[in-house]
Design a protein around this motif. Structure first.
Motif, mmCIF file in Angstrom:
data_model
loop_
_atom_site.group_PDB
_atom_site.id
_atom_site.type_symbol
_atom_site.label_atom_id
_atom_site.label_comp_id
_atom_site.label_asym_id
_atom_site.label_seq_id
_atom_site.Cartn_x
_atom_site.Cartn_y
_atom_site.Cartn_z
ATOM 1 N N GLN A 3 -42.352 -28.440 -6.894
ATOM 2 C CA GLN A 3 -43.578 -28.760 -6.168
ATOM 3 C C GLN A 3 -43.798 -30.257 -6.228
ATOM 4 O OE1 GLN A 3 -46.607 -26.258 -7.927
ATOM 5 N NE2 GLN A 3 -46.229 -24.646 -6.434
ATOM 6 N N LEU A 4 -44.179 -30.822 -5.109
ATOM 7 C CA LEU A 4 -44.389 -32.254 -5.005
ATOM 8 C C LEU A 4 -45.817 -32.518 -4.539
ATOM 9 C CD1 LEU A 4 -41.057 -33.061 -3.133
ATOM 10 C CD2 LEU A 4 -41.495 -33.296 -5.567
ATOM 11 N N VAL A 5 -46.489 -33.439 -5.214
ATOM 12 C CA VAL A 5 -47.871 -33.765 -4.864
ATOM 13 C C VAL A 5 -48.001 -35.265 -4.696
ATOM 14 C CG1 VAL A 5 -50.273 -33.646 -5.565
ATOM 15 C CG2 VAL A 5 -48.720 -31.754 -6.120
ATOM 16 N N GLU A 6 -48.366 -35.668 -3.489
ATOM 17 C CA GLU A 6 -48.561 -37.094 -3.208
ATOM 18 C C GLU A 6 -49.999 -37.498 -3.472
ATOM 19 O OE1 GLU A 6 -45.878 -35.426 0.184
ATOM 20 O OE2 GLU A 6 -47.691 -34.842 -0.893
ATOM 21 N N CYS A 22 -45.853 -39.816 -6.188
ATOM 22 C CA CYS A 22 -45.406 -38.445 -5.941
ATOM 23 C C CYS A 22 -45.084 -37.839 -7.298
ATOM 24 C CB CYS A 22 -44.192 -38.432 -5.035
ATOM 25 S SG CYS A 22 -43.413 -36.810 -4.862
ATOM 26 N N ALA A 24 -43.705 -34.666 -9.390
ATOM 27 C CA ALA A 24 -42.871 -33.474 -9.240
ATOM 28 C C ALA A 24 -43.143 -32.511 -10.380
ATOM 29 C CB ALA A 24 -41.398 -33.863 -9.223
ATOM 30 N N TYR A 95 -44.997 -38.466 3.446
ATOM 31 C CA TYR A 95 -44.509 -37.293 2.733
ATOM 32 C C TYR A 95 -43.474 -37.683 1.688
ATOM 33 C CZ TYR A 95 -46.591 -34.702 6.589
ATOM 34 O OH TYR A 95 -47.465 -34.181 7.516
ATOM 35 N N CYS A 96 -43.609 -37.091 0.541
ATOM 36 C CA CYS A 96 -42.630 -37.196 -0.533
ATOM 37 C C CYS A 96 -41.642 -36.039 -0.386
ATOM 38 C CB CYS A 96 -43.384 -37.106 -1.856
ATOM 39 S SG CYS A 96 -42.427 -36.724 -3.311
ATOM 40 N N TRP A 114 -40.609 -30.572 0.047
ATOM 41 C CA TRP A 114 -41.523 -31.532 0.658
ATOM 42 C C TRP A 114 -42.937 -31.356 0.116
ATOM 43 C CZ3 TRP A 114 -39.848 -35.046 4.398
ATOM 44 C CH2 TRP A 114 -38.529 -34.849 4.837
ATOM 45 N N GLY A 115 -43.635 -32.479 -0.016
ATOM 46 C CA GLY A 115 -45.038 -32.409 -0.379
ATOM 47 C C GLY A 115 -45.912 -32.172 0.838
ATOM 48 N N GLN A 116 -47.205 -32.102 0.598
ATOM 49 C CA GLN A 116 -48.157 -31.839 1.678
ATOM 50 C C GLN A 116 -48.551 -33.101 2.444
ATOM 51 O OE1 GLN A 116 -49.259 -28.675 2.681
ATOM 52 N NE2 GLN A 116 -47.500 -28.211 1.387
#
Length: 124
Positions: A3-6, A22, A24, A95-96, A114-116
């Protein structure tokens, strides 16, 4: 599953700076190349920058080279994009992405996660 969060997006005036992050979710991050892509309103997603699994090799698009710097910190599973001298044309959702390969790449099909996205708006 990765999961990726920017974070770090926002509104800035032209000439200003922002730093995107970003985060992870797990340690396989350290074995994967990472990248930043962006999508402006009404346009297709485009490559911004990528960094190899160990941070030793980076690539970036012509439009951001010299202004944006990609980096990563593997112990904290975090990647960054330092954006300087921002221009209105940099306005986009950023996007990350985590690659399925260890080497830096501009090919979006090599990125499996991919992040959101985080929105960056540059005013003139």
């Amino acid at each position: 599953q990765v999961q990726l969060v920017e974070s770090g997006g926002g509104l800035v005036q032209a000439g200003g700076s922002l730093r995107l992050s970003c985060a992870a979710s797990r340690r396989t991050f350290s074995n994967s190349a990472m990248g930043w892509f962006r999508q402006a309103p009404g346009k297709e997603r485009e490559f911004v920058a990528s960094i190899s699994w160990d941070g030793g090799h980076t690539i970036s698009s012509d439009s951001v080279r010299g202004r944006f710097t990609i980096s990563r910190d593997n112990p904290t599973n975090t990647m960054f994009l330092q954006m300087n001298t921002l221009e209105p044309g940099d306005t986009a959702v950023y996007y990350c992405a985590a690659s399925t390969k260890p080497w830096a790449s501009s090919r979006d099909y090599e990125y499996g996660y991919w992040g959101q996205g985080t929105r960056v708006t540059v005013s003139s």
